[in-house]
Design an enzyme around this catalytic site. Sequence first.
Site, PDB file in Angstrom:
ATOM      1  N   LYS A   1       0.825  -1.209   0.000  1.00 61.73           N
ATOM      2  CA  LYS A   1       0.000   0.000   0.000  1.00 61.73           C
ATOM      3  C   LYS A   1       0.857   1.257   0.000  1.00 61.73           C
ATOM      4  O   LYS A   1       0.651   2.173  -0.807  1.00 61.73           O
ATOM      5  CB  LYS A   1      -0.920  -0.012   1.217  1.00 61.73           C
ATOM      6  N   ASN A   2       1.816   1.323   0.918  1.00 66.13           N
ATOM      7  CA  ASN A   2       2.603   2.557   1.060  1.00 66.13           C
ATOM      8  C   ASN A   2       3.466   2.836  -0.167  1.00 66.13           C
ATOM      9  O   ASN A   2       3.687   3.990  -0.530  1.00 66.13           O
ATOM     10  CB  ASN A   2       3.464   2.483   2.319  1.00 66.13           C
TER      11      ASN A   2
ATOM     12  N   ARG B   1      -4.742  10.601   2.934  1.00 72.95           N
ATOM     13  CA  ARG B   1      -3.467  11.201   3.318  1.00 72.95           C
ATOM     14  C   ARG B   1      -2.438  11.106   2.185  1.00 72.95           C
ATOM     15  O   ARG B   1      -1.621  11.992   2.004  1.00 72.95           O
ATOM     16  CB  ARG B   1      -2.922  10.541   4.579  1.00 72.95           C
TER      17      ARG B   1
ATOM     18  N   ASP C   1      -5.532   8.027   8.843  1.00 75.39           N
ATOM     19  CA  ASP C   1      -5.739   7.522  10.193  1.00 75.39           C
ATOM     20  C   ASP C   1      -5.652   8.626  11.229  1.00 75.39           C
ATOM     21  O   ASP C   1      -4.816   9.530  11.130  1.00 75.39           O
ATOM     22  CB  ASP C   1      -4.671   6.465  10.525  1.00 75.39           C
TER      23      ASP C   1
ATOM     24  N   ASP D   1       4.091   0.584  11.786  1.00 75.52           N
ATOM     25  CA  ASP D   1       2.827   0.002  11.337  1.00 75.52           C
ATOM     26  C   ASP D   1       2.593  -1.408  11.874  1.00 75.52           C
ATOM     27  O   ASP D   1       1.483  -1.932  11.774  1.00 75.52           O
ATOM     28  CB  ASP D   1       2.767  -0.021   9.806  1.00 75.52           C
TER      29      ASP D   1
ATOM     30  N   MET E   1       6.391   7.267  17.527  1.00 75.20           N
ATOM     31  CA  MET E   1       6.060   8.223  16.483  1.00 75.20           C
ATOM     32  C   MET E   1       4.678   8.840  16.607  1.00 75.20           C
ATOM     33  O   MET E   1       4.493  10.015  16.315  1.00 75.20           O
ATOM     34  CB  MET E   1       6.221   7.560  15.104  1.00 75.20           C
TER      35      MET E   1
END
Length: 435
Positions: A22-23, A97, A121, A320, A342
């Site tokens: 996905k990223n 995002r 998110d 993640d 984070m």
Amino acid sequence: METFKIEGNVPLKGEITPQGAKNEALQILCAVLLTPEVVTINNIPDIIDVNKLISLLKNLGVKVTKIAKGSYTFQADAINMEYLESEAFKKEGSSLRGSIMIVGPLLARFGKGYIPKPGGDKIGRRRLDTHFEGLINLGAKFRYNKEDHFYGVESPRLKGATMLLDEASVTGTANIVMAAVLAEGKSAIYNAACEPYLQQLCKMLNRMGAKITGIGSNLLEIEGVTALNGCEHTILPDMIEIGSWIGLAAMTRSEITIKNVSWENLGVIPGTFRKLGITLEQKGDDIYIPAHTDGYEIQNYIDGSILTISDAPWPGFTPDLLSIVLVVATQARGSVLIHQKMFESRLFFVDKLIDMGAKIILCDPHRAVVIGHDFKSQLKATTMSSPDIRAGISLLIAALSAKGTSTIQNIEQIYRGYENIEERLKSLGAKIVSE
């Protein structure tokens, strides 16, 4: 609002193949804006966030053609820049995002880029300063409309620059790199992110004619070029999904093989799960996880003190997967401190696990101590809501291991990051239905 009903405590078995990352997909898709030529991308995951970005690109004027499952061609030869100032764009861009990464390519190629405050998110502050400070370093003028939460950067011609990023932001680095490849002169980006996704982006850009060196390090050096060509690119398997399936196998004490994982791009992920006592075997490019019928035991440090697992920029452990590690630890032998550095809201889903019977002490917004049950006390089924993608999949794993039937609401959050998850889990023997 769609829900999952899950009958837990059912052993699973079989093979599962991870989706495309996905990223990485969100970065790669934005890069098609850098050239008027055709770009072919393979292994694109069919998930909400990626599909939203493809829709946004179409509305910008990109010609999108599906050529096979997960494979598309993109041609950005007739971009409608007026769309960027429309109400439709403000609504569409704010729901995702990843839309922030269209700014760098549009600025570099067309001299301006706009974006509404991106969504995504709700896991704490996710500031955009790194993105815009980097673009300003390249010569862009920045403006921000507080009333509309609308950002803009403009420059007739970017110029290369040396800069130190204030944080090793993956999306920030991607945005700056995509702008710098078409800037005049040389750029040097210190404290650059170096995740495999970013490496993939840089390799793709180089195939398109960019001149990027230092790929895989935290210093990227870029010699600007005047134009980029088309290319073909294949997205890596999703390391976060791979980690999710490892956690699923351990928690349900199931024998599962994860196919075609690209071992060389997993970094410390396998080793981190091994610290929790989970057995992983490399079989070619697959991961084999045997059924942990006798459970799994968390390693302590050499002096006997409690293990700490924390996130860090690559090659550290990805944030993640901390939610997955936390859930897996609830049934381990031993205890572990989870330190989420984070995002200050990412651990707030643990109250739902506590309701299921997990022994977790939330020390503060960033730290939680997990005391494992060693399967002597099963989690119990409950009704819960998914607050974000990663917490959502963690709660789903907890439900699959729990005694009884659980309900998970707001599963659209899970669909944002996991492709066809219901059918894929059913193929392993899971008893799950969406309603």
